[in-house]
Design an enzyme around this catalytic site. Sequence first.
Site, short mmCIF file in Angstrom:
data_model
loop_
_atom_site.label_atom_id
_atom_site.label_comp_id
_atom_site.label_asym_id
_atom_site.label_seq_id
_atom_site.Cartn_x
_atom_site.Cartn_y
_atom_site.Cartn_z
N ASP A 266 1.26 -1.45 0.04
CA ASP A 266 -0.23 -0.33 -0.01
C ASP A 266 0.91 1.35 -0.18
O ASP A 266 2.26 1.05 0.27
CB ASP A 266 -0.56 0.27 0.76
CG ASP A 266 -2.08 0.84 1.15
OD1 ASP A 266 -2.23 1.38 0.00
OD2 ASP A 266 -2.37 0.85 2.04
N ASP B 230 -2.97 7.54 -4.28
CA ASP B 230 -4.06 7.97 -3.76
C ASP B 230 -3.99 8.72 -3.12
O ASP B 230 -3.94 9.29 -2.12
CB ASP B 230 -4.89 6.95 -4.64
CG ASP B 230 -5.27 5.91 -3.55
OD1 ASP B 230 -4.20 5.88 -2.18
OD2 ASP B 230 -6.49 5.65 -2.87
N CYS C 149 -7.61 -23.74 18.58
CA CYS C 149 -8.46 -23.35 19.05
C CYS C 149 -8.87 -24.61 19.73
O CYS C 149 -9.61 -24.75 20.89
CB CYS C 149 -10.18 -23.25 18.30
SG CYS C 149 -9.88 -21.03 18.09
ZN LIG Z 1 -9.63 -21.31 16.47
#
Ligand SMILES: [Zn+2]
Length: 542
Positions: A86, A121, A278
């Site tokens: 960017d 820009d 998780c």
């Molecule tokens: Zn996860």
Amino acid sequence: MSFEISQRDVLGRIGTFETKSGKLETPALLPVVNPLAQEISPHVMFERLGCKALITNAYLIRRRAGNAEVTNIHDFLDFPGVIATDSGAYQILRYGEVEISPLEVIQYKESVGTDIGVILDLPTGSRASKAHATDTVKETIKRADEAQKAITRRDIAWVGPIQGGTYPDIVAHSAREMAKRGFDIYALGSPTEVMEQYLFADLADMIFAAKMNLPSSAPFHLFGAGHPFMLAFAVALGCDLFDSAAYILYARRGRYLTSGGTMHLTQMEYFPCRCSLCARRTPNEVRSLPLLERTQFLAEHNLSACLQEIETIKESIVEGRLWELVEARCRSHPSLLEGLRRISEHKSHVICGAPSTKRKGIFFFDSTSLQRPEYVMYLERLVRDYERPKAATAVLLMPATRQSPKDKASMRMELTNVDRGAHVCLYSPPYGLVPSELADTFPFMHTEIPGEPDPETIKAMAETVRIYLANNIAYRSLVVIHSNKHWQTRFARFCGNICRGMGLGFSCHSDHKLPNPPIEELGNHRKHPNKAVSKKLIRKKS
Ligand SMILES: [Zn+2]
């Protein structure tokens, strides 16, 4: 730069974009990497999360590291995948200006060897006045012209940013001007604030305004979109590339991202995810971690959830089920559903871009599904392309049944014998009228529906009948056959109101008497304005 599209669904597509560091499959999400401080290193993103591309800020690298220190951005970030840079537009939005000129941006990107480079820009922002929006577009176009003259490396893919804020006409003008300048990728700027405020209907208008004026052969990038719950929506509107810092910004605030929305770690008892992190911990355990470790955990899960959603979207495109996925995702927030419904205002664009047939059938849930391209195309073809049988002066409208084709054929013959002037048509939610000769075509016979359509769908079906009759003025009457199902009697009643309003003959009949219908009744149009036509419908008693 070549961009090959291999699969399409709705306006979404799976494509392969060639860069000098290898192929980039789209749709793709490029995580924003702060070149100077990272909770997850680019190396971990590549190796552990399978992230093949990222975006970083060339302005920050140059400002902090100086010109001489970075000669190869891949080495600097330790990332072998595709790197986009960017240019500082975000800093302009936040701080007003950056200490680098548009030409220096090009030279710097070329010197560090970026794969994809955004020209500098002037972002419009979402709260800009119309005059300011016009000025930012003018300035961005001027900078695009300067950039084109300064570019020496054509092995870098250059991105032309589209500005104009929330003004669709200015966005459209900006897109037309950028398209003339032949960039490799086009990107819609300034949507971040619109997305933060959940203005997804406005976002849809902005995306359509840009896409309708850009070549479909180039990838389209939506700046700042990185929450998994809205990615399917954006892909369905034709966005190919995304970049976002959402994974880390949300993590720093203790937020856990899912494709159904945002959750607060402090309030969670279970993780609705089985990613490698998780699966090993409970929310309670994560809450007890030191701040940095907790943020790293959330950032890695959040990025993983974004990348997982991109894979889910790609598979849905392959399966021809992108619309179904979008409808499911849009149920996670009313604003997203509002965005989906806004598609109805851009039907012509949807019809042009979406595939007209599919290997699989489609699922119709409720009136929200009335926006889906296959249904919109059916209406368009019925109104614009279909030619009714020349001799037909009445429509005999009967429910499509689930009987065998043989049963249906004999029933149809019985009814066709009513009169040569009766044109047999079928109805089945969401289709209000399908000429029987087209009954086996896509999508009519390939639509799975709930047993009882919702009231809005029944109204839409009746509206189809109205439009069809208004477009074919040679029909003088309508006969509707219905069962005792509530929705069918309601549909028949709506059709009756329509015929009365148009001065056409109308009658309706319960189908339990078929296939031996009371023929005299079928043609009994006492109020019919054209007696000659009424007579034609009455078969002589034998
Ligand atoms: Zn996860």
